[in-house]
Design an enzyme around this catalytic site. Structure first.
Site, PDB file in Angstrom:
ATOM      1  N   ASP A 247       0.825  -1.294  -0.117  1.00 14.67           N
ATOM      2  CA  ASP A 247      -0.119  -0.057   0.024  1.00 14.67           C
ATOM      3  C   ASP A 247       0.807   1.312   0.111  1.00 14.67           C
ATOM      4  O   ASP A 247       2.148   1.329  -0.542  1.00 14.67           O
ATOM      5  CB  ASP A 247      -0.868   0.024   1.040  1.00 14.67           C
ATOM      6  CG  ASP A 247      -2.328   0.444   0.857  1.00 14.67           C
ATOM      7  OD1 ASP A 247      -2.475   1.867   0.662  1.00 14.67           O
ATOM      8  OD2 ASP A 247      -3.348   0.031   0.968  1.00 14.67           O
ATOM      9  N   ASP A 248       0.441   2.265   0.530  1.00 15.13           N
ATOM     10  CA  ASP A 248       1.163   3.444   0.506  1.00 15.13           C
ATOM     11  C   ASP A 248       2.403   3.479   1.387  1.00 15.13           C
ATOM     12  O   ASP A 248       2.430   2.863   2.313  1.00 15.13           O
ATOM     13  CB  ASP A 248       0.464   4.814   1.236  1.00 15.13           C
ATOM     14  CG  ASP A 248      -0.801   5.195   0.390  1.00 15.13           C
ATOM     15  OD1 ASP A 248      -0.811   4.804  -0.815  1.00 15.13           O
ATOM     16  OD2 ASP A 248      -1.923   5.700   0.936  1.00 15.13           O
ATOM     17  N   GLY A 269       4.625  -0.447  -3.995  1.00 16.29           N
ATOM     18  CA  GLY A 269       3.703   0.106  -2.946  1.00 16.29           C
ATOM     19  C   GLY A 269       2.959   1.098  -4.176  1.00 16.29           C
ATOM     20  O   GLY A 269       2.861   1.159  -5.077  1.00 16.29           O
ATOM     21  N   HIS A 270       2.150   2.057  -3.132  1.00 18.91           N
ATOM     22  CA  HIS A 270       1.178   2.768  -3.949  1.00 18.91           C
ATOM     23  C   HIS A 270       1.689   4.109  -3.709  1.00 18.91           C
ATOM     24  O   HIS A 270       0.872   5.221  -4.321  1.00 18.91           O
ATOM     25  CB  HIS A 270      -0.131   2.623  -3.323  1.00 18.91           C
ATOM     26  CG  HIS A 270      -1.102   1.496  -3.397  1.00 18.91           C
ATOM     27  ND1 HIS A 270      -2.303   1.160  -2.645  1.00 18.91           N
ATOM     28  CD2 HIS A 270      -0.418   0.154  -3.921  1.00 18.91           C
ATOM     29  CE1 HIS A 270      -2.532  -0.056  -3.064  1.00 18.91           C
ATOM     30  NE2 HIS A 270      -1.533  -0.550  -3.851  1.00 18.91           N
ATOM     31  N   GLY A 271       3.003   4.534  -3.541  1.00 20.87           N
ATOM     32  CA  GLY A 271       3.607   5.584  -3.350  1.00 20.87           C
ATOM     33  C   GLY A 271       3.730   6.525  -2.262  1.00 20.87           C
ATOM     34  O   GLY A 271       3.199   6.153  -1.146  1.00 20.87           O
TER      35      GLY A 271
END
Length: 422
Positions: A247-248, A269-271
């Site tokens: 995730d983030d 991940g999501h940055g």
């Protein structure tokens, strides 16, 4: 169990006297000539003050968890020393030595009796109980209402989350590995977080916190395993760290302000995210947030601000993403005010303004490299794009930009793709 003490002897020498301190009797022996002049008395007074500080340091109590019943077999619950250290009457240093130690729910709540700072030295590996139902508060390790704590040591917190991820969902959040809540003046460094069941770490309702040299890892398919999440956090630095999760890497939520994230490597991940914002009716505005000198590799998003539909009225302002390198990133620059909102038609009431994307370069697998997808109810304003150079890679053949409901977009320097037109 009797605590152990540091046995170092401290000695300070001056021209006319010697101060010696020992831990056994804390002896103070002074020898000086009868002809000592008045100005030498000031040196003596200063030496006594120094000796007092040395006495305090030498009185530090070391709580080695193996002296408090910890088995180090990876099976027995070894959390007792954490509680003992906080309840002591002298400055405490809690030590997790090399080895593997299993711990269930650990809650240190309320001000410690031990004088500050509380030092936690994690050298070994701490394993979570892998049963998510064993955590009554959805938290594995919680430090709450504890100020002036220093946590380091190069050790590992292993959430053993692989077997729990299949049960994770929006209605069934998994335990957070480490939560620092309602506390101040924390210094957390040189730790490894692995495979959390839920978020790896959260900073909640806390102020003046520094995290550095952190390594956080979980597979890219692990759900809701954010690296570091902030909620109502103020004056926070996150520097010189490596995060790759499902995730983030960093998510900055409600009420957070004065945040610096620098020299971070993110991926998978999501940055890097400000948000998501506006999911709950009691959320607060965020602002003064900077992401600087970060590298993102293989992430699904790069620099992102996100909010929900039907949100409370709040603001997200003075946000800076600068000196970022994108390597095969899907959405390098994105403002998304329609986050998970397909079933909710009312637009977001989060006002996003003064967002600056500066000196961002690298490669993207998306043909839309810059997307400003703002709320029709409260359009984004004062968005800066400066020196953006993003090149297509993989299946992407060209790069472009897109925009909805944004006003006051300013562009300067190299712009690839060009500034979008709303």
């Amino acid at each position: 169990m009797n605590p152990t003490y540091n046995t170092t002897m401290a000695q300070t020498r001056h021209d006319n006297f010697t101060i010696i301190m020992r831990n056994d009797s804390c002896a103070l022996r002074m020898r000086y000539e009868l002809t000592t002049t008045w100005h030498k008395l000031f040196d003596i007074i200063n030496a006594i003050a120094v000796a007092g500080e040395q006495r305090r340091l030498l009185a530090e109590t070391v709580y080695d968890i193996t002296k408090y019943g910890a088995k180090g077999d990876g099976k027995t619950d070894d959390a007792m020393a954490f509680r003992a250290g906080c309840e002591g009457k002298t400055p405490a240093k809690i030590v997790v030595p090399p080895g593997k130690f299993m711990m269930g729910e650990v809650i240190l709540s309320g001000k410690c009796d031990a004088p500050p700072p509380l030092i936690i030295d994690i050298q070994g590996t701490i394993l979570a109980n892998p049963d998510p139902s064993a955590y009554s508060n959805k938290m594995w390790i919680l430090l709450e209402h504890i100020d002036n704590v220093k946590i380091s040591g190069g050790g590992t917190l292993n959430g053993q989350g692989a077997n729990a991820w299949k049960y994770a969902g929006e209605a069934n959040r998994m335990p957070v590995s480490f939560t620092f809540q309602s506390s101040s003046n924390g210094d957390i460094s040189n730790l490894n977080f692995v495979d959390a069941m839920g978020f790896h770490s959260k900073l909640i309702d806390s102020i003046n916190i520094k995290l550095s040299k952190m390594t956080i890892t979980a597979p890219d398919e692990s759900p809701n395993t954010d690296g570091i999440h902030l909620s109502n956090a103020t004056n926070v630095e996150i520097i010189d760290s490596v995060i790759g999760t499902g995730d983030d890497c960093i998510s900055i939520g409600t009420g957070s302000k004065n945040i610096l994230v620098k020299n971070l490597k993110c991926g998978p991940g999501h940055g890097l995210a400000v948000g998501s914002l506006g999911k709950r009716p009691d959320e607060l505005s965020v602002g003064n947030i900077t992401f600087s000198s970060c590298t993102l590799t293989g992430t699904t998003n790069g620099a992102r601000v996100k909010s929900y539909h039907k949100s409370p009225v709040l603001t997200a302002t003075n946000i800076v993403f600068e000196d970022l390198t994108m390597n095969n990133v899907k959405n390098p620059i994105i403002i998304d005010q329609h986050y998970f909102s397909k079933t909710q038609p009312e637009q977001s009431s989060v006002k996003i303004s003064d967002v600056h994307f500066r000196r961002i370069k690298g490669t993207t697998i998306s043909e839309i490299a810059v997307l400003l997808n703002c709320s029709k109810k409260v359009p984004c304003s004062n968005i800066e794009l400066a020196d953006i150079d993003l090149k297509p890679t993989g299946e992407a053949k060209t790069v472009s930009s897109a925009c909805e409901s944004a006003v006051g977009i300013k562009g300067s320097g190299v712009l690839n793709p060009p500034v979008p037109k709303c």
